[in-house]
Design an enzyme around this catalytic site. Structure first.
Site, short mmCIF file in Angstrom:
data_model
loop_
_atom_site.label_atom_id
_atom_site.label_comp_id
_atom_site.label_asym_id
_atom_site.label_seq_id
_atom_site.Cartn_x
_atom_site.Cartn_y
_atom_site.Cartn_z
N HIS A 197 -9.60 12.59 18.66
CA HIS A 197 -8.86 11.93 19.37
C HIS A 197 -9.85 11.57 20.71
CE1 HIS A 197 -4.61 11.32 20.27
NE2 HIS A 197 -4.87 11.02 21.44
N GLU B 128 -3.05 13.48 7.96
CA GLU B 128 -2.40 14.07 8.82
C GLU B 128 -1.11 13.82 9.34
OE1 GLU B 128 -5.58 13.39 11.81
OE2 GLU B 128 -4.28 11.88 12.61
N HIS C 21 -2.44 8.79 9.18
CA HIS C 21 -1.41 9.65 9.78
C HIS C 21 -0.14 8.80 9.57
CE1 HIS C 21 0.04 12.35 13.65
NE2 HIS C 21 0.83 11.90 12.89
#
Length: 261
Positions: free
Chosen positions: A209, A88, A57
Site C-alpha cells: 500500500h 485479495e 482485488h
C-alpha cells in the site's frame, strides 16, 4: 504436506518478490467499451519483465477488476508455473467465490467495507479471529495460502498465526506518509518490530500500500524477511511514463539495492 499452506521458513536474506497489482489497468479500461488497456496483456508484459506475480482485488461493485479478469488471468498463469497469483479482498463479500473457482496461490484477506474507496486498515485480532478461522481453513483445504492484511501491531501477530494464517501483509500507508519526514525512522522501527513479531510467530511476511520507487528500498532494508511486496497504484502510474517493462525493471532495481551488501 502442501507447500502453499505449510508453516513458512522465513529466510531473512531471500530476495523480496514483486507482485504487480493490476487494478488500475482495469480501472482505465472500464472508462470505455473498447477492452483497452488489456489486463492480461499488462500481466504478460510485467511477468516477462521480471515480476514474480500479479495481484488483483475484485471489489463487489466491479469498479476495476471484474470476474472475467480473474478467470482470464488464471488461464494465463497456468502456462507460467513459476508466477504467483494473489487475489485479495474481503472474504465475507465476494473473495471466496473467486478463491473456490480459480484456487490462486494466495488469498489476501482484507477487511474492506463494500464500496470502500481503498483499503485503509487491517484486521482487528483477536476479535475477528473466530470469523476468519473457518474461511482460512477452507482456503487451506483448497491448497491456497492465506495472508491477512494487518496494521503494524507486534502484539497482533501471534493472534494472526493462531487464526491459521500463513502470512501477514503489513499495511504500509503510514510508512509511505512518513517517508522523507522527521518521523521516518520511528515509523520504520514500528514496522520492523511488527515484522520481527510476525517472523517469531512463524508467519511469512508481505507488505503493500503506497510503496513506490522512492520509499521501497528503505522499507526493505529496515524490515526483515519481507517475502513479497504488492504494488499497484504507483507502479501503474510510473508505467504511464516509462512503460510496463521498464517500470518493473526499475522496481526490481529498488529491491536489489535493498539487498545489496
Amino acid at each position: 504436506m502442501n507447500p502453499l499452506v505449510a508453516p513458512e521458513a522465513c529466510a531473512r536474506d531471500a530476495r523480496t518478490a514483486l507482485s504487480v497489482n493490476l487494478n488500475k489497468v482495469a480501472l482505465l479500461r472500464n472508462t470505455r467499451h473498447l477492452g483497452i488497456p488489456s489486463v492480461t496483456r499488462a500481466a504478460t508484459i510485467v511477468l516477462d519483465a521480471g515480476a514474480q506475480g500479479v495481484t488483483v482485488h475484485p471489489r463487489p461493485d466491479g469498479r476495476h477488476i471484474r470476474a472475467h479478469d480473474v478467470h482470464e488471468l488464471a488461464e494465463l498463469l497456468r502456462d507460467r508455473p513459476h508466477a504467483e497469483y494473489n487475489i485479495e479482498g474481503n472474504p465475507l463479500h465476494n473473495l471466496m467465490d473467486f478463491v473456490r473457482a480459480v484456487k490462486p496461490h494466495q488469498a489476501t484477506f482484507v477487511p474492506d467495507t463494500e464500496g470502500q474507496f481503498t483499503s485503509d486498515h487491517g484486521w482487528n485480532l483477536p476479535a475477528d479471529a473466530a470469523t476468519l478461522r473457518p474461511l482460512i481453513d477452507e482456503c487451506h483445504a483448497l491448497g491456497v495460502r492465506v495472508s491477512l492484511f494487518m496494521d503494524p501491531l507486534p502484539e497482533a501477530m501471534t493472534h494472526a498465526r493462531a487464526s491459521g494464517a500463513d502470512r501477514v501483509e503489513l499495511y504500509t500507508e503510514a510508512y509511505a506518509r512518513a517517508h522523507g519526514t522527521p518521523v521516518q525512522a520511528d515509523m520504520l522501527a514500528r514496522y520492523a518490530s511488527a515484522g520481527e513479531a510476525a517472523l517469531a510467530a512463524g508467519l511469512g511476511l508481505n507488505a503493500g500500500h503506497d510503496l513506490n520507487r522512492d520509499n521501497l528500498a528503505d522499507f526493505l532494508r529496515a524490515v526483515p524477511g519481507v517475502r513479497e511486496v504488492s504494488i499497484g497504484h504507483a507502479l501503474i502510474a510510473d508505467a504511464l511514463e516509462l512503460g510496463y517493462a521498464e517500470t518493473v525493471r526499475d522496481y526490481q532495481r529498488c529491491i536489489g539495492r535493498a539487498f545489496a551488501r
